[in-house]
Design a protein around this motif. Structure first.
Motif, PDB file in Angstrom:
ATOM      1  N   MET A   1      58.313  50.921  23.372  1.00 42.35           N
ATOM      2  CA  MET A   1      59.540  50.595  22.637  1.00 42.35           C
ATOM      3  C   MET A   1      60.510  49.788  23.495  1.00 42.35           C
ATOM      4  O   MET A   1      61.135  48.863  23.043  1.00 42.35           O
ATOM      5  CB  MET A   1      60.230  51.877  22.144  1.00 42.35           C
ATOM      6  N   ARG A   2      60.609  50.184  24.801  1.00 43.09           N
ATOM      7  CA  ARG A   2      61.514  49.458  25.697  1.00 43.09           C
ATOM      8  C   ARG A   2      61.066  48.009  25.852  1.00 43.09           C
ATOM      9  O   ARG A   2      61.899  47.101  25.963  1.00 43.09           O
ATOM     10  CB  ARG A   2      61.552  50.152  27.060  1.00 43.09           C
ATOM     11  N   THR A   3      59.746  47.786  25.845  1.00 43.29           N
ATOM     12  CA  THR A   3      59.239  46.416  25.964  1.00 43.29           C
ATOM     13  C   THR A   3      59.754  45.559  24.816  1.00 43.29           C
ATOM     14  O   THR A   3      60.158  44.415  25.005  1.00 43.29           O
ATOM     15  CB  THR A   3      57.694  46.405  25.963  1.00 43.29           C
ATOM     16  N   ASN A   4      59.763  46.114  23.614  1.00 37.77           N
ATOM     17  CA  ASN A   4      60.282  45.400  22.446  1.00 37.77           C
ATOM     18  C   ASN A   4      61.769  45.111  22.610  1.00 37.77           C
ATOM     19  O   ASN A   4      62.251  44.026  22.271  1.00 37.77           O
ATOM     20  CB  ASN A   4      60.044  46.220  21.177  1.00 37.77           C
ATOM     21  N   TYR A   5      62.487  46.108  23.153  1.00 41.23           N
ATOM     22  CA  TYR A   5      63.927  45.927  23.356  1.00 41.23           C
ATOM     23  C   TYR A   5      64.183  44.795  24.356  1.00 41.23           C
ATOM     24  O   TYR A   5      65.041  43.929  24.131  1.00 41.23           O
ATOM     25  CB  TYR A   5      64.565  47.225  23.852  1.00 41.23           C
ATOM     26  N   ASP A   6      63.427  44.785  25.440  1.00 39.81           N
ATOM     27  CA  ASP A   6      63.568  43.725  26.446  1.00 39.81           C
ATOM     28  C   ASP A   6      63.227  42.357  25.852  1.00 39.81           C
ATOM     29  O   ASP A   6      63.855  41.347  26.190  1.00 39.81           O
ATOM     30  CB  ASP A   6      62.655  44.000  27.643  1.00 39.81           C
ATOM     31  N   ARG A   7      62.247  42.352  24.956  1.00 43.55           N
ATOM     32  CA  ARG A   7      61.883  41.097  24.296  1.00 43.55           C
ATOM     33  C   ARG A   7      63.038  40.582  23.434  1.00 43.55           C
ATOM     34  O   ARG A   7      63.336  39.386  23.405  1.00 43.55           O
ATOM     35  CB  ARG A   7      60.629  41.322  23.437  1.00 43.55           C
ATOM     36  N   GLN A   8      63.709  41.509  22.758  1.00 45.08           N
ATOM     37  CA  GLN A   8      64.852  41.135  21.925  1.00 45.08           C
ATOM     38  C   GLN A   8      66.027  40.660  22.784  1.00 45.08           C
ATOM     39  O   GLN A   8      66.757  39.733  22.402  1.00 45.08           O
ATOM     40  CB  GLN A   8      65.272  42.317  21.054  1.00 45.08           C
ATOM     41  N   LEU A   9      66.221  41.271  23.948  1.00 46.61           N
ATOM     42  CA  LEU A   9      67.281  40.825  24.854  1.00 46.61           C
ATOM     43  C   LEU A   9      66.999  39.407  25.365  1.00 46.61           C
ATOM     44  O   LEU A   9      67.920  38.584  25.489  1.00 46.61           O
ATOM     45  CB  LEU A   9      67.418  41.778  26.045  1.00 46.61           C
ATOM     46  N   LYS A  10      65.736  39.126  25.644  1.00 45.81           N
ATOM     47  CA  LYS A  10      65.366  37.769  26.067  1.00 45.81           C
ATOM     48  C   LYS A  10      65.614  36.773  24.935  1.00 45.81           C
ATOM     49  O   LYS A  10      66.097  35.644  25.167  1.00 45.81           O
ATOM     50  CB  LYS A  10      63.899  37.717  26.495  1.00 45.81           C
ATOM     51  N   LYS A  11      65.299  37.196  23.710  1.00 43.32           N
ATOM     52  CA  LYS A  11      65.561  36.329  22.557  1.00 43.32           C
ATOM     53  C   LYS A  11      67.055  36.036  22.446  1.00 43.32           C
ATOM     54  O   LYS A  11      67.459  34.911  22.140  1.00 43.32           O
ATOM     55  CB  LYS A  11      65.060  36.999  21.275  1.00 43.32           C
ATOM     56  N   LEU A  12      67.886  37.040  22.715  1.00 41.21           N
ATOM     57  CA  LEU A  12      69.335  36.848  22.681  1.00 41.21           C
ATOM     58  C   LEU A  12      69.740  35.790  23.708  1.00 41.21           C
ATOM     59  O   LEU A  12      70.524  34.891  23.400  1.00 41.21           O
ATOM     60  CB  LEU A  12      70.050  38.175  22.954  1.00 41.21           C
ATOM     61  N   ASN A  13      69.210  35.907  24.923  1.00 40.48           N
ATOM     62  CA  ASN A  13      69.505  34.902  25.951  1.00 40.48           C
ATOM     63  C   ASN A  13      69.102  33.506  25.492  1.00 40.48           C
ATOM     64  O   ASN A  13      69.854  32.538  25.661  1.00 40.48           O
ATOM     65  CB  ASN A  13      68.768  35.239  27.248  1.00 40.48           C
ATOM     66  N   ASP A  14      67.905  33.403  24.924  1.00 43.45           N
ATOM     67  CA  ASP A  14      67.411  32.104  24.459  1.00 43.45           C
ATOM     68  C   ASP A  14      68.311  31.525  23.359  1.00 43.45           C
ATOM     69  O   ASP A  14      68.592  30.318  23.351  1.00 43.45           O
ATOM     70  CB  ASP A  14      65.979  32.239  23.929  1.00 43.45           C
ATOM     71  N   GLU A  15      68.749  32.386  22.448  1.00 40.73           N
ATOM     72  CA  GLU A  15      69.624  31.935  21.359  1.00 40.73           C
ATOM     73  C   GLU A  15      70.979  31.470  21.910  1.00 40.73           C
ATOM     74  O   GLU A  15      71.558  30.486  21.434  1.00 40.73           O
ATOM     75  CB  GLU A  15      69.838  33.074  20.359  1.00 40.73           C
ATOM     76  N   MET A  16      71.486  32.183  22.919  1.00 36.87           N
ATOM     77  CA  MET A  16      72.759  31.797  23.526  1.00 36.87           C
ATOM     78  C   MET A  16      72.636  30.445  24.223  1.00 36.87           C
ATOM     79  O   MET A  16      73.530  29.595  24.117  1.00 36.87           O
ATOM     80  CB  MET A  16      73.207  32.869  24.522  1.00 36.87           C
ATOM     81  N   CYS A  63      72.610  40.662  17.698  1.00 37.00           N
ATOM     82  CA  CYS A  63      73.397  41.606  18.499  1.00 37.00           C
ATOM     83  C   CYS A  63      73.554  42.948  17.784  1.00 37.00           C
ATOM     84  O   CYS A  63      73.391  44.020  18.403  1.00 37.00           O
ATOM     85  CB  CYS A  63      74.781  41.024  18.799  1.00 37.00           C
ATOM     86  N   PHE A  64      73.857  42.909  16.507  1.00 37.65           N
ATOM     87  CA  PHE A  64      74.015  44.157  15.754  1.00 37.65           C
ATOM     88  C   PHE A  64      72.694  44.930  15.686  1.00 37.65           C
ATOM     89  O   PHE A  64      72.664  46.160  15.781  1.00 37.65           O
ATOM     90  CB  PHE A  64      74.545  43.877  14.344  1.00 37.65           C
ATOM     91  N   LYS A  65      71.599  44.173  15.564  1.00 36.09           N
ATOM     92  CA  LYS A  65      70.274  44.802  15.559  1.00 36.09           C
ATOM     93  C   LYS A  65      70.023  45.518  16.891  1.00 36.09           C
ATOM     94  O   LYS A  65      69.532  46.660  16.923  1.00 36.09           O
ATOM     95  CB  LYS A  65      69.206  43.727  15.318  1.00 36.09           C
ATOM     96  N   LEU A  66      70.377  44.878  17.984  1.00 36.83           N
ATOM     97  CA  LEU A  66      70.192  45.470  19.311  1.00 36.83           C
ATOM     98  C   LEU A  66      71.072  46.706  19.509  1.00 36.83           C
ATOM     99  O   LEU A  66      70.648  47.692  20.117  1.00 36.83           O
ATOM    100  CB  LEU A  66      70.502  44.427  20.392  1.00 36.83           C
TER     101      LEU A  66
END
Length: 216
Positions: A1-16, A63-66
């Motif tokens: 599950m944490r791996t998915n969370y880290d993937r979403q955080l990376k996606k946030l960085n990419d979107e920013m 962000c709200f999803k995270l």
């Protein structure tokens, strides 16, 4: 599950990063349109504002999803909450690029009453501030974030010069007052872009250290 969370955080960085690149591009085009009195390019900048608005919504949704996921630790929460604040400033920078382009269209057709050297310098400095603030966020670069905040004084000083020059011109030639007022508004929008880049860097510092710094 944490791996998915880290993937979403990376996606946030990419979107920013993508939104930062979009905004840097519209600032560059807005100033080029202003300097060259290019109405078509100014209209393109205005049209791009809708894309920037959509990117802001997409990032907010992510962000709200995270925030609703169960894995965040304190650093994650600071990253996401900082991104939410930063994206608002980024969207406002896009708005100001569109505002400058609207003034460019309004001033088209008549030669400028003065050289735009200080306005071009403001544009260059504020664009560098924006790029560096996003880079500081992605790379957790505290030194670069603080450099951006210090650099805001350069933009403010240039704005004071532009304002003084234009006010003197208005006193000498009231007939050109409308264009001089429009150029003063352009400078004010660039000064505000510097302020928003400063805000972004202040949120980067909060993300890295947990320390709140007073904003603009």
């Amino acid at each position: 599950m944490r791996t998915n969370y880290d993937r979403q955080l990376k996606k946030l960085n990419d979107e920013m990063v993508e939104m930062g690149s979009m905004i840097e591009g519209v600032i560059e085009k807005a100033i080029k349109a202003l300097v060259n009195q290019d109405v078509d390019l100014a209209q393109e900048v205005i049209r791009r504002d809708d894309q920037i608005d959509q990117q802001e919504k997409d990032i907010e949704s992510l962000c709200f999803k995270l925030l609703l996921m169960e894995q965040p630790v304190a650093t994650d929460l600071r990253q996401v909450s900082s991104a939410l604040k930063m994206v608002t400033d980024m969207e406002r920078i896009g708005d100001h690029a569109a505002d400058i382009s609207e003034l460019t269209i309004q001033m088209a057709g008549k030669p400028y009453v003065k050289e735009l050297e200080h306005i071009k310098a403001m544009a260059k400095e504020s664009r560098v501030m924006l790029v560096d603030s996003i880079d500081a966020y992605v790379n957790l670069d505290l030194t670069k974030a603080r450099k951006v905040i210090a650099q805001d004084d350069v933009v403010d000083d240039l704005f004071i010069k532009v304002k003084s020059e234009l006010i003197n011109l208005i006193h000498r030639n009231a007939d050109a007052g409308e264009q001089e007022t429009d150029l003063l508004m352009v400078a004010k929008y660039l000064e505000r872009i510097g302020d928003h880049a400063t805000n972004i860097s202040e949120w980067v510092i909060y993300y890295i250290t947990g320390e709140h710094i007073s904003g603009n």
